[in-house]
Scaffold this motif. Structure first.
Motif, PDB file in Angstrom:
ATOM      1  N   SER A  46       1.693   4.202   1.487  1.00  0.00           N
ATOM      2  CA  SER A  46       2.843   3.470   2.017  1.00  0.00           C
ATOM      3  C   SER A  46       2.435   2.655   3.236  1.00  0.00           C
ATOM      4  N   PRO A  47       1.507   1.721   3.061  1.00  0.00           N
ATOM      5  CA  PRO A  47       1.026   0.952   4.211  1.00  0.00           C
ATOM      6  C   PRO A  47       2.095   0.010   4.751  1.00  0.00           C
ATOM      7  N   SER A  48       2.154  -0.107   6.045  1.00  0.00           N
ATOM      8  CA  SER A  48       3.094  -1.031   6.684  1.00  0.00           C
ATOM      9  C   SER A  48       2.540  -2.440   6.630  1.00  0.00           C
ATOM     10  N   ALA A  49       3.407  -3.412   6.858  1.00  0.00           N
ATOM     11  CA  ALA A  49       2.963  -4.799   6.895  1.00  0.00           C
ATOM     12  C   ALA A  49       1.940  -5.000   8.007  1.00  0.00           C
ATOM     13  N   ALA A  50       2.137  -4.312   9.117  1.00  0.00           N
ATOM     14  CA  ALA A  50       1.196  -4.416  10.239  1.00  0.00           C
ATOM     15  C   ALA A  50      -0.179  -3.880   9.838  1.00  0.00           C
ATOM     16  N   ARG A  51      -0.178  -2.784   9.093  1.00  0.00           N
ATOM     17  CA  ARG A  51      -1.455  -2.199   8.650  1.00  0.00           C
ATOM     18  C   ARG A  51      -2.147  -3.123   7.655  1.00  0.00           C
ATOM     19  N   VAL A  52      -1.381  -3.748   6.791  1.00  0.00           N
ATOM     20  CA  VAL A  52      -1.943  -4.697   5.822  1.00  0.00           C
ATOM     21  C   VAL A  52      -2.542  -5.892   6.561  1.00  0.00           C
ATOM     22  N   ALA A  53      -1.817  -6.393   7.543  1.00  0.00           N
ATOM     23  CA  ALA A  53      -2.314  -7.530   8.330  1.00  0.00           C
ATOM     24  C   ALA A  53      -3.616  -7.176   9.031  1.00  0.00           C
ATOM     25  N   GLU A  54      -3.667  -5.986   9.596  1.00  0.00           N
ATOM     26  CA  GLU A  54      -4.884  -5.546  10.288  1.00  0.00           C
ATOM     27  C   GLU A  54      -6.057  -5.452   9.314  1.00  0.00           C
ATOM     28  N   GLU A  55      -5.811  -4.863   8.151  1.00  0.00           N
ATOM     29  CA  GLU A  55      -6.870  -4.711   7.145  1.00  0.00           C
ATOM     30  C   GLU A  55      -7.348  -6.067   6.642  1.00  0.00           C
ATOM     31  N   ALA A  56      -6.415  -7.016   6.508  1.00  0.00           N
ATOM     32  CA  ALA A  56      -6.760  -8.354   6.007  1.00  0.00           C
ATOM     33  C   ALA A  56      -7.383  -9.231   7.083  1.00  0.00           C
ATOM     34  N   GLY A  57      -7.261  -8.812   8.343  1.00  0.00           N
ATOM     35  CA  GLY A  57      -7.813  -9.590   9.439  1.00  0.00           C
ATOM     36  C   GLY A  57      -7.018 -10.842   9.742  1.00  0.00           C
ATOM     37  N   ILE A  58      -5.693 -10.751   9.585  1.00  0.00           N
ATOM     38  CA  ILE A  58      -4.819 -11.888   9.846  1.00  0.00           C
ATOM     39  C   ILE A  58      -3.641 -11.414  10.688  1.00  0.00           C
ATOM     40  N   GLY A  59      -2.823 -12.360  11.129  1.00  0.00           N
ATOM     41  CA  GLY A  59      -1.657 -12.018  11.926  1.00  0.00           C
ATOM     42  C   GLY A  59      -0.501 -11.531  11.067  1.00  0.00           C
ATOM     43  N   LEU A  60       0.369 -10.738  11.667  1.00  0.00           N
ATOM     44  CA  LEU A  60       1.529 -10.211  10.947  1.00  0.00           C
ATOM     45  C   LEU A  60       2.422 -11.344  10.446  1.00  0.00           C
ATOM     46  N   ARG A  61       2.553 -12.406  11.245  1.00  0.00           N
ATOM     47  CA  ARG A  61       3.385 -13.527  10.811  1.00  0.00           C
ATOM     48  C   ARG A  61       2.867 -14.147   9.527  1.00  0.00           C
ATOM     49  N   THR A  62       1.557 -14.152   9.359  1.00  0.00           N
ATOM     50  CA  THR A  62       0.964 -14.733   8.150  1.00  0.00           C
ATOM     51  C   THR A  62       1.367 -13.948   6.921  1.00  0.00           C
TER      52      THR A  62
END
Length: 208
Positions: A46-62
């Motif tokens: 159940s990854p959060s959007a913030a965790r996904v952004a961190e893993e992808a190396g991009i900003g949360l807004r993206t």
């Protein structure tokens, strides 16, 4: 003269900048989906959007520029996984006795269920809060049942209890119990599922 050259250069650069933005957008989109899938495979169901952004190396807004909400991201993952497994699911069966085809179905289910296991576990956590995931769950369950029943001759379909037992033995729920709850290896779980299916088929009365 100089001004004309500048305008010409700017005009040429315009499409390049647009193409560059599009390519960066496509790259970010792919990185988001891949990051989400990787996190799920690694055990974060159940990854959060913030965790996904961190893993992808991009900003949360993206993340939210490409996906309105997490449901949209789950929808893209569903599409990706569906494309991966559907050739196996929908491959034609040989012209052979129905019991042999059910044996082939066991092999296919083991392959498909193992491929989709982490993603279906993740979806199960969220489906009671997600109309999309709940609808997807219902569609998949119906399809899996239909794929079993269509392999059975009419004389076998009359044994309602036998058919229901076969559907239960070949269900994702059974695979999840064997792999996730009982911690069996894929080979062990496949052997158990095959034995269950053989036991059910032995009890089916054709033309009952």
């Amino acid at each position: 003269m100089t001004t004309g050259v500048r305008k010409s250069n700017a005009a040429k650069a315009g499409p390049d900048r647009v193409d560059g933005r599009r390519e960066r957008g496509r790259s970010s989109y792919r990185r988001i989906v891949e990051a989400m899938m990787e996190l799920i495979v690694e055990g974060d169901l159940s990854p959060s959007a913030a965790r996904v952004a961190e893993e992808a190396g991009i900003g949360l807004r993206t993340v939210f520029r490409h996906f309105d909400d997490m449901d949209a991201l789950y929808a893209e993952i569903t599409r990706t996984i569906t494309e991966r497994v559907m050739p196996t699911v929908l491959a034609p069966y040989p012209d052979q006795p129905w019991r042999a085809n059910i044996g082939e179905l066991v092999r296919r289910r083991v392959e498909v269920f193992e491929t989709t296991l982490p993603f279906r576990l993740a979806a199960n956590i969220k489906r009671y809060q997600s109309p999309f995931l709940m609808g997807q769950y219902s569609r998949v369950v119906m399809l899996e049942r239909e794929l079993i029943v269509r392999l059975l001759p009419a004389s076998v379909r009359t044994d309602r209890i036998g058919v229901e037992a076969l559907c239960a033995a070949l269900s994702f729920h059974t695979w999840r119990t064997l792999r996730h709850d009982q911690s069996l290896s894929p080979d062990e779980a496949g052997a158990v599922m095959g034995q269950m299916v053989d036991a059910v088929m032995a009890t089916i009365v054709e033309g009952a």
